[in-house]
Scaffold this motif. Structure first.
Motif, PDB file in Angstrom:
ATOM      1  N   ASN A  11      29.441  53.570  30.034  1.00 55.98           N
ATOM      2  CA  ASN A  11      30.845  53.162  30.007  1.00 55.98           C
ATOM      3  C   ASN A  11      31.071  51.686  30.366  1.00 55.98           C
ATOM      4  O   ASN A  11      31.797  50.977  29.655  1.00 55.98           O
ATOM      5  CB  ASN A  11      31.683  54.055  30.916  1.00 55.98           C
ATOM      6  N   PRO A  12      30.480  51.173  31.459  1.00 57.82           N
ATOM      7  CA  PRO A  12      30.682  49.745  31.771  1.00 57.82           C
ATOM      8  C   PRO A  12      30.195  48.826  30.656  1.00 57.82           C
ATOM      9  O   PRO A  12      30.836  47.812  30.351  1.00 57.82           O
ATOM     10  CB  PRO A  12      29.856  49.548  33.050  1.00 57.82           C
ATOM     11  N   PHE A  13      29.063  49.173  30.035  1.00 58.13           N
ATOM     12  CA  PHE A  13      28.538  48.357  28.943  1.00 58.13           C
ATOM     13  C   PHE A  13      29.446  48.430  27.717  1.00 58.13           C
ATOM     14  O   PHE A  13      29.571  47.462  26.963  1.00 58.13           O
ATOM     15  CB  PHE A  13      27.122  48.810  28.584  1.00 58.13           C
TER      16      PHE A  13
ATOM     17  N   VAL B 248      35.460  40.163  34.366  1.00 58.19           N
ATOM     18  CA  VAL B 248      36.201  41.422  34.458  1.00 58.19           C
ATOM     19  C   VAL B 248      36.179  41.957  35.885  1.00 58.19           C
ATOM     20  O   VAL B 248      37.198  42.393  36.416  1.00 58.19           O
ATOM     21  CB  VAL B 248      35.617  42.470  33.487  1.00 58.19           C
ATOM     22  N   TYR B 249      35.020  41.901  36.521  1.00 59.22           N
ATOM     23  CA  TYR B 249      34.902  42.392  37.898  1.00 59.22           C
ATOM     24  C   TYR B 249      35.748  41.559  38.863  1.00 59.22           C
ATOM     25  O   TYR B 249      36.424  42.104  39.740  1.00 59.22           O
ATOM     26  CB  TYR B 249      33.447  42.368  38.341  1.00 59.22           C
TER      27      TYR B 249
ATOM     28  N   ALA C 262      37.988  48.727  36.361  1.00 62.67           N
ATOM     29  CA  ALA C 262      38.152  48.332  34.962  1.00 62.67           C
ATOM     30  C   ALA C 262      37.022  48.860  34.094  1.00 62.67           C
ATOM     31  O   ALA C 262      37.201  49.121  32.900  1.00 62.67           O
ATOM     32  CB  ALA C 262      38.215  46.815  34.845  1.00 62.67           C
ATOM     33  N   PHE C 263      35.854  49.042  34.691  1.00 61.35           N
ATOM     34  CA  PHE C 263      34.697  49.514  33.942  1.00 61.35           C
ATOM     35  C   PHE C 263      34.708  51.031  33.743  1.00 61.35           C
ATOM     36  O   PHE C 263      33.921  51.555  32.952  1.00 61.35           O
ATOM     37  CB  PHE C 263      33.403  49.106  34.656  1.00 61.35           C
ATOM     38  N   TYR C 264      35.596  51.732  34.475  1.00 60.39           N
ATOM     39  CA  TYR C 264      35.603  53.197  34.394  1.00 60.39           C
ATOM     40  C   TYR C 264      36.978  53.795  34.113  1.00 60.39           C
ATOM     41  O   TYR C 264      37.124  55.007  34.114  1.00 60.39           O
ATOM     42  CB  TYR C 264      35.051  53.791  35.693  1.00 60.39           C
TER      43      TYR C 264
ATOM     44  N   GLY D 295      42.641  44.466  29.826  1.00 56.77           N
ATOM     45  CA  GLY D 295      42.624  43.230  30.598  1.00 56.77           C
ATOM     46  C   GLY D 295      42.696  41.984  29.753  1.00 56.77           C
ATOM     47  O   GLY D 295      43.011  40.895  30.253  1.00 56.77           O
ATOM     48  N   SER D 296      42.424  42.113  28.444  1.00 59.20           N
ATOM     49  CA  SER D 296      42.494  40.962  27.539  1.00 59.20           C
ATOM     50  C   SER D 296      43.847  40.857  26.856  1.00 59.20           C
ATOM     51  O   SER D 296      44.090  39.926  26.087  1.00 59.20           O
ATOM     52  CB  SER D 296      41.391  41.078  26.470  1.00 59.20           C
TER      53      SER D 296
END
Length: 301
Positions: A126-128, A152-153, A160-162, A230-231
């Motif tokens: 998922n993060p990738f 992002v972090y 945000a990664f999950y 986030g973009s």
């Protein structure tokens, strides 16, 4: 596990440009084709880019075809470990849960192993996948996996990664159910004898994967919104918290048709991979049953 890792990397990398087009089609904010001599602002006020060919042309004209490979490094880094973990977890849980036994215990053990494998591999991937899609979108400022991950972090935190992880798991259930049921039905229709037939397995597998991909496209669109939020410059999209809210935003902004965004490239990316997957599965199933002897067409499966 090594074979699974290499298969995962090859599968994702080969179809990456089409996947990039899919992501660009699913991003809610429209982009526009810029005519010769026309400013960016004027172009943005004109015809939105909505089709596969329009997005391909736009990428070629404005960023170059190479931009469609932007983010492939994230797939290479993530797909290997995720697929290795998938197969490793599947075999481990199947062994301890009695998946090799006869009857319902074997069925339950295999089902538990499959679910465990999916949960594990999706958690790793998922993060990738988030990084990949942030780099795939039109005009992405990110040029490396590390730059994207770090930004992002720093700006959005670990969540945000999950944020799309529950949506990913929710999508997997109907996808798998449709794929397996359609595959078994078509295999029986095309090959009533049940004998080993590569052309049957490829055809049935590809069609099954394509149908499953089409059915679950609305959830994939929601996942893309969450992973690229986030973009976005839209406050509501940036603050979307889950699948339900993502689906509501899509329908409110783009109508029900918005849930079909990217359907064609999604089918084009999923169908070949499932075709190869089913063909490989049937091949190795017969190979193992015959003690390592290469299967021939017509061999009992």
């Amino acid at each position: 596990m090594i074979a699974g890792a290499m298969a995962g990397i090859s599968e994702h990398a080969a179809i990456f440009p089409v996947d990039s087009i899919k992501t660009r089609m699913q991003v809610l904010a429209p982009v526009s084709v810029q005519a010769a001599g026309e400013g960016a602002a004027a172009a943005a006020a004109r015809a939105p880019v909505t089709t596969f060919t329009q997005h391909l042309r736009l990428a070629s004209v404005t960023e170059g075809v190479r931009s469609l490979w932007r983010g492939v490094g994230s797939v290479i880094l993530g797909a290997g470990p995720a697929h290795a973990a998938h197969f490793g977890m599947y075999e481990f849980v199947r062994e301890i849960a009695g998946g090799h036994d006869e009857g319902m215990k074997g069925v339950a053990g295999t089902a538990l192993a499959g679910a465990s494998a999916t949960i594990t591999s999706d958690a790793l991937m998922n993060p990738f996948d988030v990084i990949k899609q942030r780099m795939q979108i039109q005009g992405s400022p990110f040029r490396s996996v590390w730059q994207c991950a770090k930004t992002v972090y720093r700006t959005e935190g670990l969540t945000a990664f999950y944020v799309s992880y529950p949506t990913t798991l929710t999508m997997t259930v109907p996808f798998t159910a449709v794929q397996f049921s359609v595959y078994e039905s078509l295999k029986s229709l095309f090959n009533p004898s049940g004998a080993y037939s590569p052309i049957t397995h490829v055809t049935a597998g590809g069609i099954a994967g394509g149908i499953a991909a089409a059915v679950t496209t609305p959830l994939d669109v929601a996942k893309t919104l969450l992973q690229t939020r986030g973009s976005s410059t839209d406050d509501r999209i940036r603050n979307a918290r889950g699948m339900g809210e993502a689906l509501r935003i899509i329908v409110e902004r783009d109508g029900w048709r918005g849930l079909r965004r990217g359907l064609v490239p999604r089918v084009l990316t999923v169908a070949p991979s499932t075709a190869i997957s089913w063909m490989s599965y049937e091949f190795f199933k017969v190979l193992i049953r015959q003690g390592g002897q290469l299967p021939e067409t017509g061999t009992p499966a």
